[in-house]
Design a protein around this motif. Structure first.
Motif, PDB file in Angstrom:
ATOM      1  N   THR A  27       0.833  -1.214   0.000  1.00 36.28           N
ATOM      2  CA  THR A  27       0.000   0.000   0.000  1.00 36.28           C
ATOM      3  C   THR A  27       0.863   1.259   0.000  1.00 36.28           C
ATOM      4  OG1 THR A  27      -0.184   0.012   2.411  1.00 36.28           O
ATOM      5  CG2 THR A  27      -1.947  -1.093   1.179  1.00 36.28           C
ATOM      6  N   ARG A  28       2.169   1.082  -0.036  1.00 37.79           N
ATOM      7  CA  ARG A  28       3.018   2.273  -0.187  1.00 37.79           C
ATOM      8  C   ARG A  28       2.999   2.696  -1.653  1.00 37.79           C
ATOM      9  NH1 ARG A  28       6.241   4.221  -2.825  1.00 37.79           N
ATOM     10  NH2 ARG A  28       6.540   2.226  -3.868  1.00 37.79           N
ATOM     11  N   HIS A  29       2.268   3.725  -1.921  1.00 41.65           N
ATOM     12  CA  HIS A  29       2.260   4.310  -3.257  1.00 41.65           C
ATOM     13  C   HIS A  29       2.722   5.746  -3.063  1.00 41.65           C
ATOM     14  CE1 HIS A  29      -1.347   1.571  -4.638  1.00 41.65           C
ATOM     15  NE2 HIS A  29      -0.322   0.875  -4.178  1.00 41.65           N
ATOM     16  N   SER A  30       3.311   6.327  -4.068  1.00 40.49           N
ATOM     17  CA  SER A  30       3.642   7.749  -3.966  1.00 40.49           C
ATOM     18  C   SER A  30       2.348   8.536  -4.064  1.00 40.49           C
ATOM     19  CB  SER A  30       4.591   8.147  -5.094  1.00 40.49           C
ATOM     20  OG  SER A  30       5.815   7.464  -4.939  1.00 40.49           O
ATOM     21  N   MET A  31       2.056   9.303  -3.037  1.00 40.38           N
ATOM     22  CA  MET A  31       0.829  10.107  -3.008  1.00 40.38           C
ATOM     23  C   MET A  31       1.182  11.550  -3.343  1.00 40.38           C
ATOM     24  SD  MET A  31      -1.721   8.174  -2.400  1.00 40.38           S
ATOM     25  CE  MET A  31      -2.018   6.488  -1.877  1.00 40.38           C
ATOM     26  N   ARG A  32       0.304  12.191  -4.102  1.00 43.81           N
ATOM     27  CA  ARG A  32       0.622  13.544  -4.557  1.00 43.81           C
ATOM     28  C   ARG A  32      -0.463  14.560  -4.223  1.00 43.81           C
ATOM     29  NH1 ARG A  32       2.739   9.903  -8.260  1.00 43.81           N
ATOM     30  NH2 ARG A  32       5.018   9.969  -8.378  1.00 43.81           N
ATOM     31  N   ALA A  33      -1.222  14.248  -3.162  1.00 43.37           N
ATOM     32  CA  ALA A  33      -2.191  15.220  -2.605  1.00 43.37           C
ATOM     33  C   ALA A  33      -2.449  14.785  -1.169  1.00 43.37           C
ATOM     34  CB  ALA A  33      -3.484  15.223  -3.399  1.00 43.37           C
ATOM     35  N   ARG A 139       3.940  21.392  -7.755  1.00 42.38           N
ATOM     36  CA  ARG A 139       3.293  20.889  -6.527  1.00 42.38           C
ATOM     37  C   ARG A 139       4.305  20.150  -5.642  1.00 42.38           C
ATOM     38  NH1 ARG A 139      -0.979  20.990  -4.375  1.00 42.38           N
ATOM     39  NH2 ARG A 139      -1.444  18.763  -4.247  1.00 42.38           N
ATOM     40  N   ASN A 140       5.379  19.654  -6.287  1.00 44.74           N
ATOM     41  CA  ASN A 140       6.466  19.066  -5.502  1.00 44.74           C
ATOM     42  C   ASN A 140       6.954  20.045  -4.440  1.00 44.74           C
ATOM     43  OD1 ASN A 140       7.722  16.356  -6.332  1.00 44.74           O
ATOM     44  ND2 ASN A 140       7.359  17.320  -8.333  1.00 44.74           N
ATOM     45  N   TYR A 141       7.051  21.332  -4.837  1.00 41.64           N
ATOM     46  CA  TYR A 141       7.710  22.309  -3.966  1.00 41.64           C
ATOM     47  C   TYR A 141       6.811  22.796  -2.834  1.00 41.64           C
ATOM     48  CZ  TYR A 141      10.876  21.611  -7.732  1.00 41.64           C
ATOM     49  OH  TYR A 141      11.689  21.003  -8.659  1.00 41.64           O
ATOM     50  N   GLN A 187      10.897  12.513  -2.968  1.00 42.38           N
ATOM     51  CA  GLN A 187      10.984  13.611  -3.936  1.00 42.38           C
ATOM     52  C   GLN A 187      12.424  14.003  -4.267  1.00 42.38           C
ATOM     53  OE1 GLN A 187       8.028  16.012  -1.370  1.00 42.38           O
ATOM     54  NE2 GLN A 187       7.706  16.770  -3.439  1.00 42.38           N
ATOM     55  N   ALA A 188      12.831  13.596  -5.472  1.00 38.83           N
ATOM     56  CA  ALA A 188      14.143  14.035  -5.966  1.00 38.83           C
ATOM     57  C   ALA A 188      14.042  15.438  -6.557  1.00 38.83           C
ATOM     58  CB  ALA A 188      14.662  13.056  -7.007  1.00 38.83           C
ATOM     59  N   ALA A 189      12.813  15.913  -6.775  1.00 37.62           N
ATOM     60  CA  ALA A 189      12.616  17.234  -7.398  1.00 37.62           C
ATOM     61  C   ALA A 189      13.341  18.341  -6.626  1.00 37.62           C
ATOM     62  CB  ALA A 189      11.125  17.549  -7.472  1.00 37.62           C
ATOM     63  N   PHE A 190      13.544  18.120  -5.334  1.00 33.88           N
ATOM     64  CA  PHE A 190      14.200  19.156  -4.519  1.00 33.88           C
ATOM     65  C   PHE A 190      15.681  19.318  -4.837  1.00 33.88           C
ATOM     66  CE2 PHE A 190      10.611  17.990  -1.669  1.00 33.88           C
ATOM     67  CZ  PHE A 190      10.030  19.240  -1.578  1.00 33.88           C
ATOM     68  N   GLU A 230       2.768   0.275 -12.499  1.00 32.78           N
ATOM     69  CA  GLU A 230       2.981  -1.133 -12.877  1.00 32.78           C
ATOM     70  C   GLU A 230       4.311  -1.649 -12.361  1.00 32.78           C
ATOM     71  OE1 GLU A 230       2.753  -1.359 -17.105  1.00 32.78           O
ATOM     72  OE2 GLU A 230       0.553  -1.253 -17.094  1.00 32.78           O
ATOM     73  N   ARG A 231       4.411  -2.959 -12.285  1.00 34.26           N
ATOM     74  CA  ARG A 231       5.705  -3.583 -12.007  1.00 34.26           C
ATOM     75  C   ARG A 231       5.893  -4.752 -12.948  1.00 34.26           C
ATOM     76  NH1 ARG A 231       5.735   0.393  -9.344  1.00 34.26           N
ATOM     77  NH2 ARG A 231       6.587   0.689  -7.243  1.00 34.26           N
ATOM     78  N   GLU A 232       7.124  -4.930 -13.320  1.00 30.63           N
ATOM     79  CA  GLU A 232       7.519  -6.073 -14.119  1.00 30.63           C
ATOM     80  C   GLU A 232       7.272  -7.337 -13.290  1.00 30.63           C
ATOM     81  OE1 GLU A 232       8.823  -5.294 -17.069  1.00 30.63           O
ATOM     82  OE2 GLU A 232       9.495  -7.288 -17.663  1.00 30.63           O
TER      83      GLU A 232
HETATM   84  C1  LIG Z   1      14.273   8.618  -4.688  1.00 29.53           C
HETATM   85  C2  LIG Z   1      12.961   8.900  -5.372  1.00 29.53           C
HETATM   86  C3  LIG Z   1      12.687  10.181  -5.828  1.00 29.53           C
HETATM   87  C4  LIG Z   1      11.450  10.478  -6.398  1.00 29.53           C
HETATM   88  N1  LIG Z   1      11.187  11.768  -6.753  1.00 29.53           N
HETATM   89  C5  LIG Z   1       9.922  12.114  -7.090  1.00 29.53           C
HETATM   90  C6  LIG Z   1       9.576  13.479  -7.256  1.00 29.53           C
HETATM   91  O1  LIG Z   1      10.406  14.383  -7.152  1.00 29.53           O
HETATM   92  N2  LIG Z   1       8.290  13.783  -7.527  1.00 29.53           N
HETATM   93  C7  LIG Z   1       7.322  12.819  -7.660  1.00 29.53           C
HETATM   94  O2  LIG Z   1       6.163  13.175  -7.900  1.00 29.53           O
HETATM   95  N3  LIG Z   1       7.621  11.510  -7.515  1.00 29.53           N
HETATM   96  C8  LIG Z   1       8.883  11.135  -7.225  1.00 29.53           C
HETATM   97  N4  LIG Z   1       9.210   9.810  -7.005  1.00 29.53           N
HETATM   98  C9  LIG Z   1       8.146   8.787  -7.075  1.00 29.53           C
HETATM   99  C10 LIG Z   1       8.254   7.855  -8.280  1.00 29.53           C
HETATM  100  O3  LIG Z   1       7.722   8.468  -9.419  1.00 29.53           O
HETATM  101  C11 LIG Z   1       7.470   6.580  -7.928  1.00 29.53           C
HETATM  102  O4  LIG Z   1       8.118   5.925  -6.859  1.00 29.53           O
HETATM  103  C12 LIG Z   1       7.334   5.584  -9.072  1.00 29.53           C
HETATM  104  O5  LIG Z   1       6.636   6.146 -10.150  1.00 29.53           O
HETATM  105  C13 LIG Z   1       6.625   4.297  -8.614  1.00 29.53           C
HETATM  106  O6  LIG Z   1       5.354   4.613  -8.073  1.00 29.53           O
HETATM  107  P1  LIG Z   1       4.961   4.271  -6.563  1.00 29.53           P
HETATM  108  O7  LIG Z   1       5.922   4.964  -5.658  1.00 29.53           O
HETATM  109  O8  LIG Z   1       3.562   4.816  -6.406  1.00 29.53           O
HETATM  110  O9  LIG Z   1       5.038   2.798  -6.379  1.00 29.53           O
HETATM  111  C14 LIG Z   1      10.468   9.470  -6.540  1.00 29.53           C
HETATM  112  C15 LIG Z   1      10.779   8.159  -6.125  1.00 29.53           C
HETATM  113  C16 LIG Z   1      12.002   7.879  -5.549  1.00 29.53           C
HETATM  114  C17 LIG Z   1      12.281   6.481  -5.086  1.00 29.53           C
END
Ligand SMILES: Cc1cc2nc3c(=O)[nH]c(=O)nc-3n(C[C@H](O)[C@H](O)[C@H](O)COP(=O)(O)O)c2cc1C
Length: 242
Positions: A27-33, A139-141, A187-190, A230-232
């Motif tokens: 359930t760890r997904h990257s959330m963006r809100a 929105r990252n920032y 977030q690597a965007a930083f 997705e995942r392989e």
């Molecule tokens: C180290 C790292 C940096 C990431 N940087 C960003 C980012 O700056 N902005 C963003 O929206 N997602 C970022 N992501 C999220 C990835 O896009 C995401 O992990 C990938 O698409 C897989 O999706 P999931 O995390 O929902 O499984 C980053 C992920 C990692 C591991």
């Protein structure tokens, strides 16, 4: 409990515990809100304490975490947005290390494009809509409005192996967050703004920014949070030699 107040390492997981660990991972997904709901300081401390059980070469523990909330977070967000929205200033900010390959090849470029277009598709952002792309990346920032922003730094003396350790720590933070009903976005965007962040956070020159992370309660109504990447299948990346 073992001597250090930790669960005994030979503990056999019950089926519920197996399910709990797998659920936290899945359930760890990257959330963006995120919702504005605050995260108690004790919860943040607990997550970081548990995450610090991550292994590291010769137990070097190369992580340093800067936790931003309230006005400290708002000040940084304001400065980042001012820099991001001013094209002249933006051009002066470049990342300090290459997170991505210089030359993109298949299958990585295909996966990168797919996740990008899947996210933009959900948000109704079409190809060529530079303004909305700029806004969405921006929105990252704001840490996607999360109440907690984390910045991860490492001592410049540390080498590639310690960056490997660091990734394990960061993953632990994200999984431990799930145990408390919280979500994250790494977030690597930083990294593009490492100079500005170093200044604002008064980082010692020896500290290098690895990445940031949004932490909080994800907004269940936000369309961008419905993205499932997705995942392989393991056949695509695993080889058994018997
Ligand atoms: C180290 C790292 C940096 C990431 N940087 C960003 C980012 O700056 N902005 C963003 O929206 N997602 C970022 N992501 C999220 C990835 O896009 C995401 O992990 C990938 O698409 C897989 O999706 P999931 O995390 O929902 O499984 C980053 C992920 C990692 C591991």
């Amino acid at each position: 409990m073992s001597q250090a107040g930790l669960p005994h390492p030979f503990h056999t997981p019950t089926p519920e515990q197996t399910a709990a660990v797998e659920t936290a991972l899945q359930t760890r997904h990257s959330m963006r809100a995120f919702l504005p709901t605050p995260v108690p300081r004790e919860t943040i401390e607990r997550i970081l304490q548990v995450a610090a059980r991550a292994p590291s070469g010769t137990n070097t523990q190369p992580w340093q975490v800067h936790v931003l909330t309230g006005e400290a977070k708002d000040r940084l967000v304001q400065r980042l947005h001012a820099a991001y929205d001013d094209p002249e200033e933006l051009a002066t900010h470049t990342e300090e290390y290459a997170y991505y390959p210089r030359e993109w090849v298949s299958p990585y470029i295909d996966r990168r494009r797919k996740v990008g277009w899947d996210l933009y598709g959900l948000l109704g952002i079409t190809k060529g809509d530079k303004l909305r792309m700029h806004e969405q990346h921006g929105r990252n920032y704001s840490f996607f409005d999360a109440p907690v922003g984390l910045m991860f730094t490492i001592d410049r003396v540390m080498q590639q192996g310690s960056w490997l350790d660091y990734g394990m720590f960061i993953q632990n933070v994200m999984v431990a967050a799930r145990a408390h009903g919280l979500h994250t976005c790494p977030q690597a965007a930083f990294t593009q703004f490492h100079r500005l962040i170093g200044e604002e956070l008064q980082l010692a020159p020896q500290q290098m920014l690895v990445c940031g992370m949004a932490l909080g309660y994800a907004d269940p109504e936000a369309v961008e949070n419905t993205l499932v990447t997705e995942r392989e299948p393991i056949g695509g990346f695993v080889r058994f030699l018997e």
